[in-house]
Enzyme design. Structure first.
Site, PDB file in Angstrom:
ATOM      1  N   LEU A  80      24.457  31.485  79.401  1.00 38.25           N
ATOM      2  CA  LEU A  80      24.422  31.696  80.848  1.00 38.25           C
ATOM      3  C   LEU A  80      25.709  31.153  81.445  1.00 38.25           C
ATOM      4  CD1 LEU A  80      20.758  30.590  81.759  1.00 38.25           C
ATOM      5  CD2 LEU A  80      21.631  32.927  81.593  1.00 38.25           C
ATOM      6  N   ASP A  81      26.289  31.879  82.381  1.00 41.20           N
ATOM      7  CA  ASP A  81      27.486  31.406  83.074  1.00 41.20           C
ATOM      8  C   ASP A  81      27.163  30.124  83.848  1.00 41.20           C
ATOM      9  OD1 ASP A  81      28.937  33.519  82.120  1.00 41.20           O
ATOM     10  OD2 ASP A  81      28.708  34.751  83.928  1.00 41.20           O
ATOM     11  N   PRO A  82      28.175  29.294  84.134  1.00 44.31           N
ATOM     12  CA  PRO A  82      27.922  28.028  84.835  1.00 44.31           C
ATOM     13  C   PRO A  82      27.125  28.161  86.134  1.00 44.31           C
ATOM     14  CG  PRO A  82      30.154  28.048  83.981  1.00 44.31           C
ATOM     15  CD  PRO A  82      29.584  29.422  83.722  1.00 44.31           C
ATOM     16  N   LYS A  83      27.384  29.224  86.917  1.00 41.97           N
ATOM     17  CA  LYS A  83      26.697  29.370  88.204  1.00 41.97           C
ATOM     18  C   LYS A  83      25.279  29.935  88.077  1.00 41.97           C
ATOM     19  CE  LYS A  83      30.918  29.975  90.932  1.00 41.97           C
ATOM     20  NZ  LYS A  83      31.663  30.883  91.844  1.00 41.97           N
ATOM     21  N   VAL A  84      24.911  30.394  86.882  1.00 42.32           N
ATOM     22  CA  VAL A  84      23.597  31.011  86.667  1.00 42.32           C
ATOM     23  C   VAL A  84      22.586  29.949  86.253  1.00 42.32           C
ATOM     24  CG1 VAL A  84      22.316  32.753  85.360  1.00 42.32           C
ATOM     25  CG2 VAL A  84      24.699  33.176  86.018  1.00 42.32           C
TER      26      VAL A  84
END
Length: 336
Positions: A80-84
């Site tokens: 998962l991307d950092p903002k997700v």
């Protein structure tokens, strides 16, 4: 204002009715029900489903889990991307071998998409219908893979809410689908342009949002066990690795066949006690003990009907062994 919060999901029914090929019993002097492993073994063969917060990378979360539990190895499935935020399963020690199997089932997300110009619900539903099924997708510029055109399957697109230019929707999709790119493509199809505002993963393979725990919960549970000898919370937050393999059809083997498989043997028809309905040739199947322990995974060389009718032959070509050698006694003879 539309916010992404935890949602309630239906409980997975993992009780599968198996077909009996031969009535046999298991010896409880060795092996055990995966949910009744000693706490040290549960950790060794366990999975923690983390509710990933916004900010850290998935690799950082895996590292924190490893440090909290004082382990040598831990790995996550489905970055998962950092903002997700949302469901991030982390395999512990020996359970890391099972991670490739997590990518077979689809994943689910709840996404907040922002349209650059307003569109009607009717148009949005029409475009959602157009994007359901197989789609072409090129990974975004920041992706960690080559930007070649790929085919991905969108199983479901459901409009949950709309507030002006903000659109909240649920998507069930094939592993490897880029939701950020999906939003951009939907915006292009609508003629409005669009971008992904927020994203939360609610399901990854067999792991659901209801299974997810915060890192603080894991730390507290570990401290309770280490300092007070209380295992209850740690058993709640750590799942046996078999929990993440429930989507696979099963071939259940006799006790006498287990150690041979652990030493690299394939699964022979004579060693099978039970199996799932509808196994197809070439399908990936889970090889289990009569107690429900994962022994290995492999490709079925026969379908269910052929296995039931056969008296001899190789039924499963074993590709990856999960169980340690010696867990079950050796009951096979070496060829001279």
């Amino acid at each position: 204002m539309i916010l992404l919060e935890k949602t309630q999901e239906k409980k997975i029914n993992d009780k599968e009715e198996l077909i009996v090929k031969e009535e046999v019993e298991t010896n409880w002097d060795y092996g055990c029900n995966p949910y009744e492993r000693k706490i040290e073994d549960l950790i060794k063969y366990g999975v923690v489903v983390v509710d990933k917060p916004r900010g850290p990378t998935s690799h950082e979360v895996s590292t924190w889990v490893k440090k909290i539990l004082n382990l040598d190895k831990a790995g996550h499935g489905g970055t998962l991307d950092p903002k997700v935020t949302g469901v991030l399963p982390v395999a512990l020690e020996r359970a890391t071998k099972t991670i490739p199997m997590w990518h077979i089932p689809p994943k689910e997300y709840v996404c907040l998409m922002h349209l650059h110009r307003d569109a009607s619900e009717e148009d949005i539903l029409r475009v959602f219908k157009e994007f359901t099924g197989r789609i072409y997708q090129r990974p975004p510029l920041k992706a960690a893979v080559k930007r070649r055109l790929r085919i991905r399957k969108i199983h479901e697109l459901e409009l949950l809410d709309k507030d002006g230019k903000d659109v909240l929707f649920r998507v069930k999709c094939q592993s490897g689908t880029y939701i950020r790119k999906l939003c951009e493509d939907i915006g292009e199809a609508l003629g409005t342009s669009a971008h992904m505002q927020e994203l939360r993963r609610t399901k990854s393979g067999c792991f659901e949002e209801k299974d997810a725990v915060y890192l603080q919960d894991l730390l507290d549970a570990y401290v309770f066990w280490k300092e007070d000898g209380d295992e209850e919370e740690l058993r709640r937050v750590i799942k046996p690795m078999e929990y993440g393999l429930r989507h696979l059809k099963k071939v259940v083997v006799k006790d006498s066949a287990v150690d041979a498989i652990c030493h690299g043997a394939d699964v022979y028809v004579r060693g099978i006690a039970k199996l799932s309905k509808g196994i197809g040739k070439g399908e990936t199947v889970l090889v289990e003990t009569l107690k429900g322990e994962a022994v290995a995974v492999g490709k079925a060389l026969m379908n269910t009907k052929e296995i039931l009718n056969a008296d001899k032959g190789v039924a499963v070509d074993v590709e990856r062994v999960y169980m340690d050698r010696g867990t079950y006694p050796r009951m096979w003879k070496r060829k001279k």
